[in-house]
Design an enzyme around this catalytic site. Structure first.
Site, PDB file in Angstrom:
ATOM      1  N   CYS A 136     106.661  42.167  65.639  1.00 42.15           N
ATOM      2  CA  CYS A 136     108.096  42.359  65.924  1.00 42.15           C
ATOM      3  C   CYS A 136     108.551  41.629  67.191  1.00 42.15           C
ATOM      4  CB  CYS A 136     108.428  43.842  66.029  1.00 42.15           C
ATOM      5  SG  CYS A 136     108.081  44.713  64.500  1.00 42.15           S
ATOM      6  N   HIS A 182     115.492  43.999  69.562  1.00 45.92           N
ATOM      7  CA  HIS A 182     114.776  44.185  68.303  1.00 45.92           C
ATOM      8  C   HIS A 182     115.299  45.469  67.657  1.00 45.92           C
ATOM      9  CE1 HIS A 182     111.824  44.669  65.286  1.00 45.92           C
ATOM     10  NE2 HIS A 182     111.155  45.637  65.886  1.00 45.92           N
ATOM     11  N   ASN A 200     114.272  47.669  59.984  1.00 43.88           N
ATOM     12  CA  ASN A 200     113.441  46.883  60.899  1.00 43.88           C
ATOM     13  C   ASN A 200     112.883  45.683  60.134  1.00 43.88           C
ATOM     14  OD1 ASN A 200     111.449  45.833  62.534  1.00 43.88           O
ATOM     15  ND2 ASN A 200     110.551  47.806  63.071  1.00 43.88           N
TER      16      ASN A 200
HETATM   17  O1  UT7 Z   1     109.078  47.418  65.197  1.00 46.72           O
HETATM   18  C1  UT7 Z   1     107.860  47.881  65.658  1.00 46.72           C
HETATM   19  C2  UT7 Z   1     108.050  48.995  66.551  1.00 46.72           C
HETATM   20  N1  UT7 Z   1     108.133  50.229  65.803  1.00 46.72           N
HETATM   21  C3  UT7 Z   1     108.856  51.189  66.327  1.00 46.72           C
HETATM   22  O2  UT7 Z   1     109.484  50.973  67.318  1.00 46.72           O
HETATM   23  C4  UT7 Z   1     108.808  52.562  65.699  1.00 46.72           C
HETATM   24  C5  UT7 Z   1     108.788  53.596  66.797  1.00 46.72           C
HETATM   25  N2  UT7 Z   1     108.743  54.947  66.303  1.00 46.72           N
HETATM   26  C6  UT7 Z   1     109.813  55.517  65.716  1.00 46.72           C
HETATM   27  O3  UT7 Z   1     110.847  54.881  65.538  1.00 46.72           O
HETATM   28  C7  UT7 Z   1     109.725  56.974  65.349  1.00 46.72           C
HETATM   29  O4  UT7 Z   1     108.546  57.529  65.908  1.00 46.72           O
HETATM   30  C8  UT7 Z   1     109.763  57.230  63.816  1.00 46.72           C
HETATM   31  C9  UT7 Z   1     111.131  56.921  63.279  1.00 46.72           C
HETATM   32  C10 UT7 Z   1     108.709  56.366  63.136  1.00 46.72           C
HETATM   33  C11 UT7 Z   1     109.436  58.705  63.515  1.00 46.72           C
HETATM   34  O5  UT7 Z   1     110.354  59.541  64.181  1.00 46.72           O
HETATM   35  P1  UT7 Z   1     109.853  60.797  65.020  1.00 46.72           P
HETATM   36  O6  UT7 Z   1     111.032  61.455  65.560  1.00 46.72           O
HETATM   37  O7  UT7 Z   1     108.804  60.294  65.998  1.00 46.72           O
HETATM   38  O8  UT7 Z   1     109.215  61.702  63.888  1.00 46.72           O
HETATM   39  P2  UT7 Z   1     107.738  62.270  63.770  1.00 46.72           P
HETATM   40  O9  UT7 Z   1     106.761  61.194  63.467  1.00 46.72           O
HETATM   41  O10 UT7 Z   1     107.477  63.144  64.959  1.00 46.72           O
HETATM   42  O11 UT7 Z   1     107.867  63.194  62.485  1.00 46.72           O
HETATM   43  C12 UT7 Z   1     108.655  64.386  62.501  1.00 46.72           C
HETATM   44  C13 UT7 Z   1     108.581  65.062  61.156  1.00 46.72           C
HETATM   45  C14 UT7 Z   1     107.160  65.264  60.646  1.00 46.72           C
HETATM   46  O12 UT7 Z   1     107.113  66.509  59.990  1.00 46.72           O
HETATM   47  P3  UT7 Z   1     106.508  67.803  60.715  1.00 46.72           P
HETATM   48  O13 UT7 Z   1     105.098  67.438  61.080  1.00 46.72           O
HETATM   49  O14 UT7 Z   1     107.376  68.015  61.926  1.00 46.72           O
HETATM   50  O15 UT7 Z   1     106.637  68.863  59.676  1.00 46.72           O
HETATM   51  C15 UT7 Z   1     106.981  64.147  59.639  1.00 46.72           C
HETATM   52  O16 UT7 Z   1     106.053  64.475  58.632  1.00 46.72           O
HETATM   53  O17 UT7 Z   1     109.238  64.239  60.182  1.00 46.72           O
HETATM   54  C16 UT7 Z   1     108.370  64.053  59.053  1.00 46.72           C
HETATM   55  N3  UT7 Z   1     108.661  62.750  58.464  1.00 46.72           N
HETATM   56  C17 UT7 Z   1     109.603  62.559  57.549  1.00 46.72           C
HETATM   57  N4  UT7 Z   1     110.454  63.406  56.930  1.00 46.72           N
HETATM   58  C18 UT7 Z   1     111.320  62.869  56.046  1.00 46.72           C
HETATM   59  C19 UT7 Z   1     108.090  61.563  58.760  1.00 46.72           C
HETATM   60  N5  UT7 Z   1     108.652  60.584  58.027  1.00 46.72           N
HETATM   61  C20 UT7 Z   1     109.602  61.175  57.267  1.00 46.72           C
HETATM   62  C21 UT7 Z   1     110.520  60.698  56.322  1.00 46.72           C
HETATM   63  N6  UT7 Z   1     111.355  61.572  55.744  1.00 46.72           N
HETATM   64  N7  UT7 Z   1     110.605  59.388  56.001  1.00 46.72           N
END
Ligand code: UT7
Length: 322
Positions: free
Chosen positions: A113, A249, A279
């Site tokens: 990225c 980005h 992204n």
């Molecule tokens: O370009 C390269 C760089 N990449 C990035 O910059 C990505 C950086 N990271 C992020 O943008 C975020 O961490 C994400 C968008 C990937 C995830 O968001 P988050 O607020 O960190 O969520 P999380 O991983 O803490 O997940 C929270 C909950 C989990 O459920 P529980 O364990 O709380 O019950 C996940 O299982 O959300 C759940 N979850 C989803 N639910 C619905 C994870 N993905 C999904 C989904 N739909 N697609």
């Protein structure tokens, strides 16, 4: 003194748009979750016949056109991509063949990225030293081809597309500074754990997919991008108030907002396309830049800060006068 100036921009997207609602029909997710956590509303997904090089060529043609040049004027091509058409030759040479401008160097840059920032910084050195006069810098991806559509933690985040700029030699600025960084210790936080020389069977079995520790990437990104902004401003001898536009980005609206806050910049001066494109990895910055140039927001003479971070981790930024 020779400067590298952005002489033209271009972009290209696949035909097919996929909304969050459409994704939610096949993946256990919802429009609400995706929008709230990332800001993404839709993404473009490349179909049959749409490749990294075909998107790159479409974006490149626009950039060459808006620069008022012909393909024969291009004497350097750098393509930033994580999803090349082939193992080899490079996507840059495939693009060169399509454009019909032979002889000059053409090569790919792999910094995921951060790829566009890396390619932009590399091309700038060629132009600044007189080694190239009109460099074509492209970020192009068919990133959706390396997604596991059963992994909702990654597959909702990414899209396909391409963006391009022509960097031309100029007496006036131009690129003011570029900053690049990497930290290889972060490999397993964002990666595809197979390749040509490692676990090649997985690739042949079609199991070569993106894996990400989203929270670790998020935390690191916020800190690293704040550092990029500080370092780039210091090196350019500028203050945040002198930046007209932030073109970040496009990974997550919350990461973008935190960089804007660091700059004390209104979101009105931040180009956001993550809602429309998702992204698109190396393509996201030039896609966003071209969007804001074409709709008239970014004007000649204004100062633009670009920044990005991704797998590696690799990250970086640049400040230029448009
Ligand atoms: O370009 C390269 C760089 N990449 C990035 O910059 C990505 C950086 N990271 C992020 O943008 C975020 O961490 C994400 C968008 C990937 C995830 O968001 P988050 O607020 O960190 O969520 P999380 O991983 O803490 O997940 C929270 C909950 C989990 O459920 P529980 O364990 O709380 O019950 C996940 O299982 O959300 C759940 N979850 C989803 N639910 C619905 C994870 N993905 C999904 C989904 N739909 N697609």
């Amino acid at each position: 003194m020779i400067y590298a100036k952005v002489a033209g921009t271009g972009s290209a997207l696949p035909k097919r748009v996929v909304s969050n609602e459409e994704l939610a029909q096949t993946v256990d997710t919802s429009d609400e979750w995706i929008k709230q956590r990332t800001g993404i509303a839709q993404r473009y997904i490349a179909g049959e016949g749409e490749t990294t090089s075909s998107l790159a060529v479409d974006a490149a043609k626009q950039a060459i056109d808006t620069a008022g040049l012909n393909a024969s004027d291009i004497d350097l091509i750098i393509v930033a991509t994580t999803t090349p058409d082939l193992v080899f030759p490079s996507t840059a040479t495939i693009v060169q063949n399509e454009l019909g401008c032979f002889g000059g160097p053409a090569f790919d840059v792999q910094a995921v990225c951060a790829g566009f920032v890396y390619a932009f910084a590399t091309a700038e050195k060629f132009v600044k030293t007189g080694a190239a006069k009109n460099a074509l810098v492209i970020g192009a991806e068919t990133f959706t081809r390396i997604l596991n559509w059963e992994d909702r933690t990654t597959c909702v985040l990414f899209g396909d597309g391409a963006g391009a700029v022509v960097l031309s030699a100029s007496d006036e600025p131009g690129v003011l500074t570029t900053r690049l960084y990497a930290d290889g210790r972060q490999k397993e936080n964002l990666w595809v754990p197979s390749g040509v020389s490692t676990n090649y069977q997985a690739m042949q079995d079609g199991a070569a997919f993106v894996q990400m520790n989203g929270q670790e990437v998020f935390k690191f990104a916020v800190k690293a991008l704040a550092q990029v902004v500080d370092d780039a401003l210091e090196e350019a001898g500028m203050t945040a108030a002198e930046i007209d536009w932030l073109v970040p980005h496009q990974a997550n609206i919350r990461i973008i907002q935190s960089t804007a806050k660091k700059l004390k910049m209104s979101m009105d001066n931040v180009v956001v396309t993550v809602d429309q494109h998702g992204n698109t990895s190396a393509a996201s910055i030039p896609l966003a830049l071209d969007t804001a140039v074409r709709d008239g927001r970014i004007q000649r003479g204004q100062t633009v800060l670009i920044e990005g971070i991704g797998g590696g981790f690799a990250w970086g930024g640049a400040i230029f006068r448009f």
